[in-house]
Design an enzyme around this catalytic site. Sequence first.
Site, short mmCIF file in Angstrom:
data_model
loop_
_atom_site.label_atom_id
_atom_site.label_comp_id
_atom_site.label_asym_id
_atom_site.label_seq_id
_atom_site.Cartn_x
_atom_site.Cartn_y
_atom_site.Cartn_z
N GLU A 125 0.85 -1.19 0.00
CA GLU A 125 0.00 0.00 0.00
C GLU A 125 0.89 1.24 0.00
O GLU A 125 1.85 1.28 0.77
CB GLU A 125 -0.92 0.03 1.24
CG GLU A 125 -1.93 1.16 1.13
CD GLU A 125 -2.90 1.23 2.32
OE1 GLU A 125 -2.82 0.38 3.22
OE2 GLU A 125 -3.71 2.14 2.33
N ALA A 266 1.97 -0.40 10.82
CA ALA A 266 1.58 -1.76 10.48
C ALA A 266 0.76 -1.74 9.20
O ALA A 266 0.37 -0.68 8.72
CB ALA A 266 0.77 -2.37 11.61
N MET A 267 0.50 -2.95 8.68
CA MET A 267 -0.22 -3.04 7.41
C MET A 267 -1.18 -4.22 7.42
O MET A 267 -0.81 -5.34 7.79
CB MET A 267 0.80 -3.16 6.26
CG MET A 267 0.17 -3.31 4.90
SD MET A 267 -0.79 -1.85 4.43
CE MET A 267 -2.03 -2.62 3.41
N ASN A 269 -2.54 -6.33 5.35
CA ASN A 269 -2.63 -7.33 4.28
C ASN A 269 -3.55 -8.48 4.67
O ASN A 269 -3.49 -8.97 5.78
CB ASN A 269 -1.25 -7.90 4.00
CG ASN A 269 -0.18 -6.85 3.97
OD1 ASN A 269 -0.23 -5.94 3.17
ND2 ASN A 269 0.77 -6.94 4.90
N HIS A 301 -6.70 -2.08 15.19
CA HIS A 301 -6.92 -1.31 13.96
C HIS A 301 -6.70 -2.18 12.72
O HIS A 301 -7.55 -2.23 11.83
CB HIS A 301 -5.97 -0.10 13.96
CG HIS A 301 -6.05 0.75 12.73
ND1 HIS A 301 -6.77 1.93 12.69
CD2 HIS A 301 -5.52 0.61 11.50
CE1 HIS A 301 -6.67 2.47 11.50
NE2 HIS A 301 -5.91 1.69 10.75
N GLU A 302 -5.56 -2.86 12.69
CA GLU A 302 -5.27 -3.67 11.50
C GLU A 302 -6.26 -4.82 11.38
O GLU A 302 -6.71 -5.16 10.29
CB GLU A 302 -3.83 -4.22 11.55
CG GLU A 302 -2.74 -3.16 11.72
CD GLU A 302 -2.83 -1.99 10.78
OE1 GLU A 302 -3.32 -2.15 9.65
OE2 GLU A 302 -2.42 -0.86 11.17
N HIS A 305 -9.54 -3.68 9.93
CA HIS A 305 -9.48 -3.44 8.48
C HIS A 305 -9.97 -4.66 7.69
O HIS A 305 -10.33 -4.53 6.52
CB HIS A 305 -8.05 -3.15 8.03
CG HIS A 305 -7.68 -1.68 8.02
ND1 HIS A 305 -8.50 -0.71 7.50
CD2 HIS A 305 -6.55 -1.05 8.42
CE1 HIS A 305 -7.89 0.47 7.60
NE2 HIS A 305 -6.72 0.30 8.17
N1 B3K Z 1 -2.99 0.99 5.70
C1 B3K Z 1 -1.70 1.09 6.31
C2 B3K Z 1 -0.96 2.33 5.94
C3 B3K Z 1 -0.26 2.23 4.66
C4 B3K Z 1 0.62 3.43 4.43
C5 B3K Z 1 1.22 3.40 3.07
N2 B3K Z 1 2.15 4.48 2.85
C6 B3K Z 1 -1.78 1.00 7.80
C7 B3K Z 1 -3.08 1.36 8.40
O1 B3K Z 1 -3.57 2.45 8.29
O2 B3K Z 1 -3.68 0.52 8.98
ZN ZN Z 2 -5.52 1.85 8.79
#
Ligand code: B3K
Ligand code: ZN
Length: 889
Positions: A125, A266-267, A269, A301-302, A305
């Site tokens: 991302e 964090a991310m 995925n 949070h992650e 998502h």
């Molecule tokens: N969605 C990612 C953030 C990505 C940032 C890319 N430059 C983490 C988050 O907001 O949960």
């Molecule tokens: Zn987020």
Amino acid sequence: MKDAQPAAIHLKDYKAPDFSITRTRLEFELFETYADVRATLTIQRQTSDKEAALVLDGQELELLFVSVDDAEIQATNYQLTDATLAISNVPDRFKLVCVTRIKPQENTSLEGLYKSHKMFCTQCEAEGFRKITYYLDRPDVLSEFTTRITADKSKYPVLLSNGNKIAEGNSEEGRHWVEWQDPFKKPSYLFALVAGDLVSLDDTFTTMSGREISLRIFVEEKDHNKCDHAMISLKKAMTWDEQVYGREYDLDIFMIVAVDDFNMGAMENKGLNIFNSSCVLASKETTTDDSFQSIEAIVAHEYFHNWSGNRVTCRDWFQLSLKEGFTVFRDSEFSSDMGSRTVKRVEDVNMLRTHQFAEDAGPMAHPVQPASFIEISNFYTLTVYEKGAEVVRMIHSLLGAEAFRKGSDLYFERHDGAAVTIDDFVRAMADASGRDFSQFMNWYRQAGTPRVSISASYREKENEFELTVKQSCPATPESNVKKPFHMPMALALVGERGPIELQLKGQLGKGNNECVLELTENEQTYIFSGVKERPVPSLFRNFSAPVKINYNYSLEDLQRIIAKDTDGFCRWDASQQMAVKSIFSVMDALGNEPSPTVNSQLLDAQSDILQQAIDTIDGKDTQDLQMLAYTMALPSEEYLSEIQSSIDVEKTHHARIRVKRKLAIQFYDRYLAIYERLACDEIFSTDAQSIARRSLKNTALSYLVASGKADAVELCNRQLQNATNMTDELAALTNIVHSSSKSAELIKSDCLQSFYKKWQHETLVLNRWFALQATNPNPGTLEQIQALMGHAAFDINNPNKLRALVGGFSNRNPSCFHDRSGSGYAFLSDRIIELNQKNPQIAARLLTPLTRWKKYDEQRQENMKKALGRIQAVPALSKDVYEVVSKSL
Ligand code: B3K
Ligand code: ZN
């Protein structure tokens, strides 16, 4: 990166993709100097335009082979640029095979596939997938992914990707492979791969429908004992999302991997979250309470998502707040439910008002839904995240919890598996509740923090209280003219004994003690009848809208709110406003009076708070200790700067210190009483109550040290030596290092040195060690930072280290960073120039403080602009840095 002047892209130009990619098969061969990626894509034309060429995104890729329906395409039949691969005359449905070679080992941007220490990992991302293979790298192209990873078995025993593991085996030369399949269609930004020598903490979670999910947190072996807190947090989050939103996890496995080199926190995925190790690893010896809490929030949070972001994703990056604003709102409600709601609200609002308001007033100000950008990475901002969450919160308060839940159910049901817009989200809320949100959309489309000016008059004879409310919004780069916002203003009228019953004139029925007025016009007047005493208005209770409130409270009014209001947020806010008034009046007097006085109301307020704290600890009162700690603390220098139209750096710094010292000396015995009562806590726990006790204790300690007394430094040193948890240890060390007293000077460097020795093998602790030195407000800090840049433990390629040392100095050390000489600005611009190519995202982010030059005096403005000019003159400026510099000059 190559363009001299990169162009902006606009939301209004959005066009649906010409092609879809229904299936994506990726085969990775990982080697020590390069990696080969074979992508097999099932592509289908979406438009009736048979002429439309297939144009794939790709960056920094070496194209080795490409075929359409198994027929190799020669270089003469495709067009390659440094950002695209175009193939004309493709059929309506076909199989594309593309083999690319990439160099993860040389990838310092930490975007795409890269190596962090000995591990391969990805960050896609927003637009990192195009650094892996040629693809339609946009969030509205959703595909079913199968991924096979092949690598050396001894170096990379663990091979992970999204979804479920479907096969594995050994291949020649000590290599092995694993194949993963993700049954959920997803955009490329949610793709992830990890290969490394990792161990895992394993657990399970049974969902509300009775499915057993395997939960695994992968880390380097040395960190295996630091995963418990994240695992507990994950299970709490999974339960909460079922209970509050009715959302169940969908795959059979949920994995988290910790990596040291990561551009952000964090991310999310799909099924394979990748975390900055600082946002997952925790132990009482190495982790402070605020980190324990932020780990819980980030893990949640992650996880959240998975629905708000993954199952329902964004149509384009202008819709980023669709997933981020909503998910921040969700995680903030989760944290409120896990701890104290008022505490969480105060923390969130304090952060928003200090940092997001500053962003909204600066050259990078943008609406929650930006209308254009040059580099999307620059728009992962406090505005998109935190203000976006405030906007969702307002929808929640306008609808109430029940209708909001109906709206979110409808949203998830309507758009599951799709890539949608912010309008779709709000439409679901409107359809489920029958409410009209058309004017409300201004919150998404207009930048800037609205100002709400309120004047009041009390007509004793008529028993009427009249409020006139005017809203306006300052000009921001995207527009000078603003339409009025639709905003909920929660209100109470505080009488001598507390909030009184409210009766809007001309309306039937008995009122409550609080009402929510919906402001929609530039100016509105409200008359309350039956008001038998002159009340003090309590405005925007619980911070019901993200605005700057302008009401001329007297110190006595603030005293009334502190003592009698029932809204915890407003009580805290009133105490802060009282401190602001005191500090500002000391600032005005600095230079004129020999020793400016601190007003008696602030002294009285602090005295009351201290008594409440002592009584609560002694069991004679039942106040929230964390709120008392926050109320006791003075507003930060950063907040005091944000609310000044032109910042007086020196006076802000000195006046705040002076007020703090005055309180410290006046109430020394009581701070000591609190400290001593709390110093004997022995059992460590991270529940809200224990955290609050440590927070109050360390707030008291910082006052004790601020008194300048040698005894206090000794106390601090004793805490440093005897601490059994990082919260206490770091608080003690920070107080010593940041103190300007002689006795502290004597021990500082020894304390720093022994702390380093003790923690030299804990990289996350060393980040704190760097940060506390970078934020030292005493003279000589810049020289120390320069020396630390050469320290063996510093690494310019590691974003955490940069954030600690460079970010700490420029964002959290105003008196040193803004040194009149301009040395701080020159230092920062050198770092940005150094990082521009290496890691453009971090470089652009570190630039922020320089962009705020308009708020400083002439000399500083000149120096800041000079620093920006030096950056602007660098050849081959990255898009990221170019956008921020060019918009701020
Ligand atoms: N969605 C990612 C953030 C990505 C940032 C890319 N430059 C983490 C988050 O907001 O949960
Ligand atoms: Zn987020």
